[in-house]
Design an enzyme around this catalytic site. Structure first.
Site, PDB file in Angstrom:
ATOM      1  N   ASP A 297       0.855  -1.187   0.000  1.00 34.96           N
ATOM      2  CA  ASP A 297       0.000   0.000   0.000  1.00 34.96           C
ATOM      3  C   ASP A 297       0.896   1.242   0.000  1.00 34.96           C
ATOM      4  O   ASP A 297       1.805   1.373   0.834  1.00 34.96           O
ATOM      5  CB  ASP A 297      -0.895   0.020   1.247  1.00 34.96           C
ATOM      6  N   ILE A 298       0.666   2.146  -0.987  1.00 36.10           N
ATOM      7  CA  ILE A 298       1.463   3.380  -1.047  1.00 36.10           C
ATOM      8  C   ILE A 298       1.056   4.275   0.119  1.00 36.10           C
ATOM      9  O   ILE A 298      -0.128   4.566   0.313  1.00 36.10           O
ATOM     10  CB  ILE A 298       1.234   4.106  -2.385  1.00 36.10           C
ATOM     11  N   GLU A 340      -4.720   2.139  -4.428  1.00 34.56           N
ATOM     12  CA  GLU A 340      -3.266   2.216  -4.320  1.00 34.56           C
ATOM     13  C   GLU A 340      -2.660   0.945  -3.748  1.00 34.56           C
ATOM     14  O   GLU A 340      -1.490   0.927  -3.354  1.00 34.56           O
ATOM     15  CB  GLU A 340      -2.874   3.415  -3.449  1.00 34.56           C
TER      16      GLU A 340
END
Length: 418
Positions: A297-298, A340
């Site tokens: 996950d960004i 994301e």
């Protein structure tokens, strides 16, 4: 003794002259006719009804006007003076073609042999016209290459269509195996023999493969091999018809790629990822290695979108996918799981390697930046890792739980599920 009465030589000769299927005229050098059979008279009388059958040169003038000179100038004691010379004559509305052969038998004796070859010439003209039409088709066809091969797959015939199709010249291909056209991954004599064997048993076979042009470039080609029988019905070779399907292949590959990938980042889409994960769980050939999943996950992605805009957010997503590819190589399947979040599927990993691999990936992402109006924006990501856990669904849940644990610990870190 036989009950049959033998014919005397004169009667036998007369019967022969009536039955022989060619016209015969025996004559002296002076032109005096010694013998003429009925068929020769039947040929000649309609051409010159007033001609004298006692003079060979007069009777044969419609066919060979200079026969007297040819006979006079022939100095050998025996041999062929005229050899199957064809002469076309028109009588009324009917045109005929005769073949004339004149032999010097011996000394002063000559023999003219006449054959009506009108039907033969018509057949030859039809065959020639058919060959010309066929050759025109072969030489001018644009999208196909048509050529013949022998029963062993050796190329027998070259034409303009083969040159136009792949740039090949006659000296390049004649008497060589059809395998020369195939790209290396498709080129094997066993494969060629399998195709020819199938064509022999079914009459034809169709195949598609990468083929080579003369300049070394590749074309996706559809080829149909059809049996070419001889008069007895045995296989004397094959006709090969090849078509360049490169554009269709490209479109099909594009459609498959669109159906299986995320159009923004080029990563696999979620459906493809689920299929790959299910297949990995069915493959139990790795024994001491296991399927692993990394959920990525960004960090602070919403803030990136809010502060720098969605264009920057899109650049960040693509940059993370590129970093994953460079860090993990082709064996890893990179999936855009949603928003994301990305899922990395590793088909075979030793348990002790998982944390190290995940850390390498986190470090690679931390070295990624995207340009913004306010300067470089450096990215980080949180990663949750898990090993084979009974089912794909359970593995995803464990990796997802480990991801949220990494977020709780401050992000930009790795957590491995128990």
């Amino acid at each position: 003794m036989s009950d049959e009465t033998e014919l005397d030589p004169f009667e036998a000769l007369t019967e022969f002259l009536y039955l022989v299927p060619v016209g015969l005229m025996q004559f002296e050098r002076s032109g005096v006719v010694r013998l003429v059979n009925p068929l020769a008279a039947q040929f000649l009388v309609p051409l010159t009804p007033a001609s004298d059958m006692s003079d060979a040169y007069s009777a044969l003038a419609p066919l060979v006007p200079d026969l007297a000179r040819l006979v006079r100038d022939y100095s050998a004691p025996s041999g062929v003076i005229i050899d199957h010379q064809r002469c076309e004559v028109v009588s009324g509305n009917h045109a005929s073609v005769f073949s004339v052969t004149v032999h010097r038998i011996h000394g002063d004796v000559n023999l003219a042999v006449l054959e009506d070859v009108t039907k033969l010439v018509e057949q030859e003209q039809k065959i020639f016209a058919d060959e010309q039409r066929f050759r025109a088709i072969l030489d001018n066809v644009r999208d196909y290459a048509i050529f013949t091969i022998d029963p062993n797959g050796i190329i027998e015939q070259w034409n303009q269509s083969l040159q136009r199709f792949g740039g090949w010249l006659a000296d390049d291909v004649l008497h060589r195996s059809i395998s020369m056209f195939l790209a290396e991954e498709h080129r094997s004599e066993s494969r060629i023999e399998q195709l020819l064997s199938h064509a022999r048993s079914t009459g034809s076979v169709e195949t598609e493969s990468w083929c080579l042009r003369r300049d070394g470039s590749r074309a996706w080609t559809n080829t149909v091999l059809t049996v070419l029988p001889d008069q007895a019905g045995a296989v004397r070779g094959f006709v090969a018809v090849s078509r360049d399907m490169t554009e269709r292949k490209r479109m099909e590959d594009d459609l498959r790629r669109l159906a299986s990938t995320d159009p923004l980042t080029g990563a696999l889409n979620r459906r493809s990822g689920q299929a790959i994960l299910a297949a990995a769980f069915q493959d139990d050939s790795h024994h001491d290695e296991r399927v692993a999943a990394l959920m990525i996950d960004i960090d602070h992605f919403k803030t990136i979108n809010d502060q720098h805009g969605h264009v920057t957010g899109d650049l960040a997503l693509s940059a993370v996918v590129d970093a994953c590819r460079q860090a993990l190589g082709p064996k890893a399947s990179i999936v855009r799981w949603g928003g994301e979040e990305f899922l990395v599927i590793l088909p075979s990993v030793h348990g002790e390697e998982l944390a190290q691999i995940a850390e390498v990936l986190r470090s690679a992402i931390a070295r990624v930046s995207v340009a913004t109006a306010n300067g470089e924006l450096w990215l980080t990501a949180s990663i949750g890792a898990a090993l084979h856990a009974g089912s794909p669904e359970l593995l995803i849940r464990k990796a997802d739980a480990a991801l949220y644990a990494a977020k709780r610990e401050g992000r930009n870190c790795v957590k491995v599920a128990d």
